[in-house]
Design a protein around this motif. Structure first.
Motif, short mmCIF file in Angstrom:
data_model
loop_
_atom_site.label_atom_id
_atom_site.label_comp_id
_atom_site.label_asym_id
_atom_site.label_seq_id
_atom_site.Cartn_x
_atom_site.Cartn_y
_atom_site.Cartn_z
N ARG A 297 44.92 87.16 72.60
CA ARG A 297 45.42 87.18 71.23
C ARG A 297 44.78 88.35 70.50
O ARG A 297 43.56 88.54 70.64
CB ARG A 297 45.07 85.86 70.53
CG ARG A 297 45.74 85.67 69.19
CD ARG A 297 45.43 84.32 68.58
NE ARG A 297 44.03 84.23 68.16
CZ ARG A 297 43.50 83.14 67.61
NH1 ARG A 297 44.21 82.04 67.50
NH2 ARG A 297 42.25 83.12 67.22
N TYR A 333 39.93 83.19 70.95
CA TYR A 333 41.17 82.64 71.47
C TYR A 333 40.88 81.32 72.17
O TYR A 333 39.73 80.98 72.44
CB TYR A 333 41.83 83.63 72.45
CG TYR A 333 40.88 84.06 73.55
CD1 TYR A 333 40.77 83.35 74.74
CD2 TYR A 333 40.06 85.19 73.39
CE1 TYR A 333 39.88 83.71 75.72
CE2 TYR A 333 39.16 85.56 74.38
CZ TYR A 333 39.08 84.82 75.53
OH TYR A 333 38.18 85.19 76.51
N ASP A 337 46.44 80.08 73.72
CA ASP A 337 46.70 81.53 73.63
C ASP A 337 46.82 82.14 75.03
O ASP A 337 47.69 82.99 75.28
CB ASP A 337 45.58 82.22 72.87
CG ASP A 337 45.43 81.69 71.45
OD1 ASP A 337 46.45 81.63 70.75
OD2 ASP A 337 44.30 81.36 71.07
#
Length: 542
Positions: A297, A333, A337
């Motif tokens: 992410r 994350y 994710d």
């Protein structure tokens, strides 16, 4: 010192196994040359197997006024190296500082009056401890271009030297570290070429290109925010594109580029999206393939499609599939994710290597099983592969280090904390590195091999590449003829190409005929499949 002769030594012994180009030293060398200094960038572990022989030859050829030591890594960070030279309590790794200390001692013997100054990412992690370990007087923490230039221009004036930003120096019994200045990309100063004596590295392992500096993450074990600071600095995209075009025009052998950003998609997708769009607009994706490191992410399907169009493959930093482990190690994350990004990559046809670490704080056999279950769901295949390490290497200044210094988790310590944590020392839970590795391999049903062995034959081949990159034509021909058939075969294609590109047709022919005859004489017949290729190459120059 108005104009100086400098010797920059790339001290990464691991280059003998994995040929990572000395990018930082290359930047420094070009920067110093721009200001009129003479710079020799050398590697002391090649071409001879004997370090002392190589270093003596380098020093006699260079006759430097100042010597810089580029310390890229202290060790491999890997705790389960089957051929490692540093053995601890149920772990094994490669440790590089002892050989770097040997380099310093050999320099002291041969050139006792030449000042030595250390630097590089590995040095920046623990500058005081490394300065003490090596027994030298100076170092640079952080970016080295401007501090080293100022050092060269100030030497031997100690008062001026001690005012240089980022300088590490001895002050009586103490070691001082000056604060670092904010870094800036000095476009127009650096050459768009590369150090040709390491051409084999950038043609085979990939050429590094930098587009930004900085890391705003807080991962427990990571030293990147220490080395690069938490502030982002971006290069102008026009300058990046100009560099890529110059590389395309000047280096026909380069096909793979590696963007060496800490994580390519940080802090958001805005800059990297614009850069990739320009790469596609300029048609550079038809000339190069690209690789870089990414976080799960930020990431979305549009970005993945653009990466796939530009010919990217990605290395995805995952660490773990357990939210418990991810949270305890301060990653930005979570499992969802990672899963979303893996599915996006699969839909986009984007090659992805997942990078994981087992044994970090919070790890239990339950969390390991959770990760392994996800690895079974997202199985390896043509577009997906895994690489993992076991245990978190403890480096000075990290959250993991601070945790250990508070006395937390010491029951999971493998290795002994040293001054500056320069000696290999790992946190590994819930068991030792080797035991954990065995458990993971048994659960997965396969092992990820670490073929990290100092192979004399492979080193012989690498030495010949090193010679030919320096245009030592006669020497490489003689070495080739004295080498084993496997060593000759491993490097034959590269030598042939370089010799013919340089117009050395007679040398290329001599090498080809020599190898052909050696194969035909071999009683085992195991290399006969190579005969047709060598004959084809010979037909090109007759």
């Amino acid at each position: 010192m108005k104009s100086a002769t400098l010797l920059l030594l790339y001290t990464d012994q691991y280059y003998l196994i994995k040929q990572v180009y000395p990018f930082g030293l290359d930047l420094i060398a070009n920067y110093l040359r721009h200001y009129g200094h003479r710079v020799n960038l050398a590697y002391p572990f090649l071409p001879d197997p004997d370090l002392k022989t190589n270093l003596r030859n380098i020093l006699e050829e260079s006759r430097p006024d100042i010597i810089g030591l580029g310390i890229r890594n202290l060790d491999t960070c890997l705790s389960c190296e089957p051929y490692g030279d540093y053995v601890g309590n149920d772990f094994r790794t490669f440790y590089f500082l002892p050989e770097i200390k040997r380099i310093v001692d050999l320099i002291r013997t041969h050139s006792p009056d030449v000042p030595i100054i250390a630097g590089g990412g590995g040095f920046t992690i623990s500058p005081q401890a490394i300065l003490n370990y090596l027994g030298i007087e100076y170092g640079v923490a952080g970016e080295g271009e401007e501090p080293l230039k100022e050092f060269v221009e100030a030497f031997p004036d100690r008062e001026k030297i001690r005012a240089i930003s980022g300088l590490v120096y001895r002050d009586g019994r103490n070691i001082r570290i000056n604060s670092r200045k904010a870094y800036s990309f000095k476009e127009g100063v650096f050459s768009n070429g590369r150090e040709r004596r390491f051409q084999f590295a950038f043609e085979t392992a990939g050429l590094p290109v930098q587009v930004k500096r900085g890391c705003n993450q807080a991962c427990s074990y990571c030293v990147e925010p220490i080395i690069e600071t938490g502030n982002f600095l971006f290069r102008d995209i026009d300058h990046v594109i100009a560099e890529l075009k110059a590389l395309a025009e000047g280096h026909d052998g380069i096909r793979q580029l590696f963007f060496v950003d800490t994580e390519f998609n940080l802090p958001d997708l805005a800059y990297c999206t614009r850069l990739i769009e320009r790469i596609v607009e300029e048609g550079l994706h038809e000339r190069f393939s690209f690789t870089s490191q990414f976080l799960p992410r930020p990431f979305d399907s549009g970005f993945a499609g653009l990466l796939a169009q530009a010919g990217f493959s990605i290395i995805l930093t995952c660490d773990s599939f357990s939210d418990k482990v991810l949270k305890q190690n301060y990653t930005s994350y979570r499992l969802k994710d990672i899963q979303t990004t893996l599915e996006i990559c699969e839909q986009a046809g984007l090659p992805c290597t997942l990078s994981m670490i087992f044994g970090l704080p919070g790890e239990t056999y339950e969390t390991i099983d959770q990760s392994i279950d996800q690895m079974r769901i997202y199985r390896p295949g043509p577009l997906r592969r895994y690489e993992y390490t076991v245990g978190g290497r403890i480096y000075q200044g990290t959250r993991l280090c601070r945790m250990i210094e508070k006395g937390e988790g010491t029951e999971h310590l493998y290795g002994s904390p040293s001054d500056g944590y320069v000696s290999p020392c790992y946190f590994c839970a819930p068991d030792s590195p080797f035991r954990l590795k065995a458990y993971i391999e048994n659960a997965l049903g396969y092992a990820i091999a670490y073929e990290n062995r100092y192979d004399p034959g492979a080193q012989q081949s690498l030495a010949m590449a090193f010679m030919v990159d320096q245009e030592q034509w006669n020497k490489v021909v003689l070495t080739f003829m004295d080498s084993s058939v496997p060593a000759r075969l491993r490097i034959y294609d590269y030598l042939f190409r370089k010799m013919t590109e340089a117009g050395r047709m007679d040398d290329a022919k001599e090498l080809s005929e020599n190898l052909l005859a050696a194969i035909q004489r071999d009683p085992s017949g195991q290399y006969c499949n190579e005969i047709s290729l060598i004959q084809f190459y010979l037909s090109l120059i007759k």
